[in-house]
Motif scaffolding. Structure first.
Motif, PDB file in Angstrom:
ATOM      1  N   TRP A   1      -8.588 -10.710  -1.066  1.00  0.00           N
ATOM      2  CA  TRP A   1      -7.356  -9.963  -1.288  1.00  0.00           C
ATOM      3  C   TRP A   1      -6.451 -10.721  -2.257  1.00  0.00           C
ATOM      4  O   TRP A   1      -5.896 -10.138  -3.183  1.00  0.00           O
TER       5      TRP A   1
ATOM      6  N   LEU B   1       2.322   1.710  -3.468  1.00  0.00           N
ATOM      7  CA  LEU B   1       1.312   2.267  -4.364  1.00  0.00           C
ATOM      8  C   LEU B   1       1.126   3.764  -4.109  1.00  0.00           C
ATOM      9  O   LEU B   1       1.023   4.561  -5.045  1.00  0.00           O
ATOM     10  N   THR B   2       1.106   4.149  -2.863  1.00  0.00           N
ATOM     11  CA  THR B   2       0.848   5.535  -2.488  1.00  0.00           C
ATOM     12  C   THR B   2       2.006   6.465  -2.842  1.00  0.00           C
ATOM     13  O   THR B   2       1.788   7.581  -3.320  1.00  0.00           O
TER      14      THR B   2
ATOM     15  N   TYR C   1       0.834  -1.207   0.000  1.00  0.00           N
ATOM     16  CA  TYR C   1       0.000   0.000   0.000  1.00  0.00           C
ATOM     17  C   TYR C   1       0.869   1.257   0.000  1.00  0.00           C
ATOM     18  O   TYR C   1       0.593   2.215  -0.728  1.00  0.00           O
TER      19      TYR C   1
ATOM     20  N   ASN D   1       1.168  -7.985  -2.400  1.00  0.00           N
ATOM     21  CA  ASN D   1      -0.155  -8.188  -1.797  1.00  0.00           C
ATOM     22  C   ASN D   1      -0.500  -9.671  -1.720  1.00  0.00           C
ATOM     23  O   ASN D   1      -1.049 -10.140  -0.719  1.00  0.00           O
TER      24      ASN D   1
END
Length: 82
Positions: free
Chosen positions: A63, A22-23, A19, A37
């Protein structure tokens, strides 16, 4: 703390790292993102099989499914580009 809990913590770290990747990355590599993931979901699933929490186990199934879809989509796009 048993081995299953430790494995679960590594899984959690993978998902948080994905995450963050990605951010903070303007153009994330989908293989890194979805692979991390997927690894996190797999590790958390190992933990959840021993320490059952059904809602969390179902969440990890979704997920992992989304991660597999993302990897498949990236493979198709890579094939089209070449």
């Amino acid at each position: 703390m048993d081995i299953y809990t430790i494995v679960g913590f590594f899984g959690m770290a993978c998902i948080i790292a994905a995450y963050a990747y990605l951010t903070f990355n303007a153009a994330p590599n989908p293989f890194v993102l979805h692979g991390t993931n997927l690894a996190g979901a797999a590790l958390l699933t190992v933990s959840l099989v021993e320490h059952t929490n059904l809602p969390s186990l179902v969440l990890e199934g979704f997920w992992a499914s989304i991660a597999l879809y993302g990897i498949g989509k990236a493979l198709v796009e890579r094939r089209r580009a070449s």
